[in-house]
Design a protein around this motif. Structure first.
Motif, mmCIF file in Angstrom:
data_model
loop_
_atom_site.group_PDB
_atom_site.id
_atom_site.type_symbol
_atom_site.label_atom_id
_atom_site.label_comp_id
_atom_site.label_asym_id
_atom_site.label_seq_id
_atom_site.Cartn_x
_atom_site.Cartn_y
_atom_site.Cartn_z
ATOM 1 N N LEU A 169 -3.147 -3.637 -8.768
ATOM 2 C CA LEU A 169 -4.134 -3.395 -7.721
ATOM 3 C C LEU A 169 -3.563 -2.494 -6.625
ATOM 4 O O LEU A 169 -4.275 -1.644 -6.069
ATOM 5 N N LEU A 170 -2.277 -2.663 -6.324
ATOM 6 C CA LEU A 170 -1.646 -1.783 -5.338
ATOM 7 C C LEU A 170 -1.584 -0.347 -5.861
ATOM 8 O O LEU A 170 -1.758 0.611 -5.099
ATOM 9 N N ILE A 171 -1.309 -0.192 -7.165
ATOM 10 C CA ILE A 171 -1.305 1.146 -7.758
ATOM 11 C C ILE A 171 -2.679 1.784 -7.616
ATOM 12 O O ILE A 171 -2.817 2.966 -7.246
ATOM 13 N N LEU A 172 -3.717 0.998 -7.892
ATOM 14 C CA LEU A 172 -5.089 1.502 -7.742
ATOM 15 C C LEU A 172 -5.337 1.979 -6.316
ATOM 16 O O LEU A 172 -5.866 3.080 -6.093
ATOM 17 N N LEU A 173 -4.937 1.154 -5.332
ATOM 18 C CA LEU A 173 -5.156 1.524 -3.932
ATOM 19 C C LEU A 173 -4.365 2.770 -3.550
ATOM 20 O O LEU A 173 -4.880 3.658 -2.855
ATOM 21 N N ALA A 199 0.080 5.310 1.249
ATOM 22 C CA ALA A 199 0.369 5.464 -0.178
ATOM 23 C C ALA A 199 1.880 5.490 -0.420
ATOM 24 O O ALA A 199 2.370 4.862 -1.368
ATOM 25 N N ALA A 200 2.620 6.197 0.434
ATOM 26 C CA ALA A 200 4.074 6.236 0.281
ATOM 27 C C ALA A 200 4.670 4.846 0.458
ATOM 28 O O ALA A 200 5.589 4.448 -0.273
ATOM 29 N N GLY A 201 4.144 4.076 1.426
ATOM 30 C CA GLY A 201 4.637 2.712 1.618
ATOM 31 C C GLY A 201 4.344 1.823 0.428
ATOM 32 O O GLY A 201 5.219 1.054 -0.020
ATOM 33 N N LEU A 202 3.144 1.918 -0.128
ATOM 34 C CA LEU A 202 2.794 1.101 -1.292
ATOM 35 C C LEU A 202 3.643 1.476 -2.501
ATOM 36 O O LEU A 202 4.111 0.599 -3.237
ATOM 37 N N LEU A 203 3.848 2.762 -2.724
ATOM 38 C CA LEU A 203 4.643 3.194 -3.873
ATOM 39 C C LEU A 203 6.106 2.785 -3.725
ATOM 40 O O LEU A 203 6.768 2.434 -4.714
ATOM 41 N N THR A 204 6.613 2.814 -2.498
ATOM 42 C CA THR A 204 7.985 2.357 -2.273
ATOM 43 C C THR A 204 8.097 0.855 -2.532
ATOM 44 O O THR A 204 9.073 0.381 -3.140
ATOM 45 N N PHE A 205 7.106 0.098 -2.082
ATOM 46 C CA PHE A 205 7.083 -1.341 -2.354
ATOM 47 C C PHE A 205 7.013 -1.593 -3.857
ATOM 48 O O PHE A 205 7.725 -2.466 -4.390
ATOM 49 N N LEU A 206 6.181 -0.827 -4.563
ATOM 50 C CA LEU A 206 6.063 -0.981 -6.011
ATOM 51 C C LEU A 206 7.365 -0.631 -6.716
ATOM 52 O O LEU A 206 7.684 -1.218 -7.762
ATOM 53 N N ALA A 207 8.116 0.314 -6.164
ATOM 54 C CA ALA A 207 9.413 0.652 -6.754
ATOM 55 C C ALA A 207 10.342 -0.554 -6.725
ATOM 56 O O ALA A 207 11.073 -0.830 -7.695
#
Length: 490
Positions: A169-173, A199-207
């Motif tokens: 869901l975070l990837i979708l957002l 988006a950069a914050g979410l992608l860093t969290f997903l990393a």
């Protein structure tokens, strides 16, 4: 908050994050550093959000709550591992970790809700297509194995599944945030709005989550854990910094138009479509094919989404084509139909008049001494007069009449169902509303039901020429065309 405040805050948080990596010793000290690196971005976010309008604060406060919940999970986690069983799963810490996801999802949902649907719909379709492709991979290698792992309790398996599902869901957002930027007429820098930072914050969290997924149940040293935690702290800082551009975001999104798909997006969509077949090939190469239903469902959903996206894109292209066609027929300065549009419309009106037998008149208009006005007052003042005159004259005409800019300071009016005397009276009515004490000369011609469009315009132009040479500031009606003499019979 001023630029100086943000610079100092970010510098302080950068030092705090570096301190956590280099100086923390022992579980309790590490916990204290973690809290510092969590509370710092939360404080930055709350203070900055408090300066926004009331209707725009709720989403940012929810984001702060999510960051605080996730970062504070280190407290129950430390207590459990220091005083309880380190093998217990799930723990109260997982509740804190998982609270991050609904808070962030709701927060960004509130932010997106204020943006125009023309930006969100295509972005959502693009994001959904790519996310479904990733979901096939996540199901085969993360979600399904977690559900089948009987070494965990039912609660443990559900919690293990909750993490990858929430990450999807975070990837979708994140993809929606990236794709919904559009193209702004003001050409604002992309990083001058909140979505790229979010988006950069979410992608860093997903990393960080991806690293933990790859590690799995293997033991990890304390220093490696701190290194991974840096990704989460950096993500918190990026998410908090996004609030600095909250006001600019709504302003930019209000005027932006959808960004057409480019090579990067098409490449990502292609990779998403190939994800399911690639998983199938990988499984078959190992002599097994266990997830046929998941691959089939994922492929079907992606196909539907891609077709829907292509439909939206074709409609967008059709609208753009229509807008370009309309712009080509409009005068940029006055907004009136231009000479091309008027010339295209005249034959249609004449044909209609031929069928009904009703008169049609054409009026040529030319502002008097306009070159002198331009030389005296400047071209900007001249442009203003042209726009104001077009608006004033349009207000005096009927809806069926067509006023167009013919070129320079010359205008032309098409008056359906209007004879010569009535057409001259309409032109006289336009004279007193002409702005800036300007006057105009006009030549009026009524169609004789036999002449061509060019001949009718030529008669009106000759009448205008006569009005100009007999003193200007007047309306002159054109004489009826001379009858064509019949050729003698031999």
């Amino acid at each position: 908050m001023g630029r100086r405040w943000w610079q100092v805050s970010i510098a302080a948080m950068t030092l705090a994050i570096a301190g956590y990596l280099l100086l923390a010793v022992g579980a309790w000290v590490s916990m204290a550093w973690s809290l510092v690196n969590t509370v710092g971005p939360v404080a930055m976010l709350v203070l900055a959000a408090h300066r926004l309008p009331r209707h725009a604060r709720a989403g940012w406060y929810l984001l702060a709550l999510g960051i605080l919940a996730n970062g504070s999970a280190v407290v129950p986690k430390t207590i459990v591992y220091e005083f309880g069983s380190g093998d217990a799963y799930p723990t109260i810490a997982d509740v804190f970790y998982l609270l991050f996801y609904p808070a962030v999802l709701t927060s960004i949902g509130l932010l997106i809700r204020r943006w125009p649907p023309r930006l969100i719909r295509p972005a959502l379709l693009d994001a959904a297509t790519i996310t479904v492709g990733i979901s096939v991979l996540a199901w085969v290698y993360a979600i399904d194995p977690a559900l089948r792992d009987t070494s965990y309790t039912l609660a443990g398996r559900l919690v293990r599944v909750a993490y990858p599902v929430s990450d999807l869901l975070l990837i979708l957002l994140a993809l929606v945030l990236v794709r919904s930027g559009g193209v702004s007429p003001g050409r604002r820098a992309r990083w001058g709005s909140a979505p790229p930072w979010l988006a950069a914050g979410l992608l860093t969290f997903l990393a960080g989550d991806l690293v933990w997924l790859l590690i799995g149940d293997r033991p990890v040293s304390e220093w490696a854990t701190r290194g991974i935690d840096l990704l989460y702290f950096a993500a918190f800082l990026l998410l908090a910094y996004a609030v600095r551009h909250a006001a600019a975001t709504d302003e930019q999104r209000a005027t932006a138009v959808p960004r057409p798909p480019g090579v990067p997006l098409m490449s990502m969509l292609l990779l998403a479509l190939l994800m399911a077949p690639a998983v199938m090939v990988m499984q078959m190469s190992h002599g097994e094919f266990q997830h046929g239903a998941a691959i089939a469902v994922g492929s079907t959903i992606m196909s539907v989404l891609v077709v829907t996206r292509l439909t939206v894109l074709l409609r967008f292209v059709a609208r753009q084509t229509e807008q370009v066609r309309e712009l080509a027929r409009r005068d940029e300065l006055t907004g009136l139909p231009n000479r091309r549009a008027w010339t295209d419309e005249l034959p249609r009106v004449l044909e209609q008049a031929r069928q009904t037998g009703l008169p049609v008149s054409v009026c040529m208009m030319d502002l008097d001494h306009f070159k002198t006005f331009n030389d005296t007052h400047g071209h900007q003042a001249g442009d203003r007069v042209l726009k104001e005159a077009a608006a004033a004259w349009s207000g005096q005409l009927r809806r069926s009449d067509i006023l167009a800019r013919y070129g320079g300071e010359e205008f032309i009016v098409l008056l359906p169902e209007t004879a010569l005397d009535a057409a001259c009276m309409i032109m006289q009515r336009l004279r007193p509303v002409t702005p800036s004490a300007q006057t105009f000369s006009s030549g009026v011609a009524t169609w004789d039901a036999t002449e061509t469009s060019e001949e009718l315009i030529a008669r009106a132009d000759r009448a205008l020429y006569e009005a100009k040479h007999t003193g200007r500031d007047r309306v002159v009606g054109a004489a009826s065309p001379a009858p064509v003499a019949a050729s003698a019979t031999p």
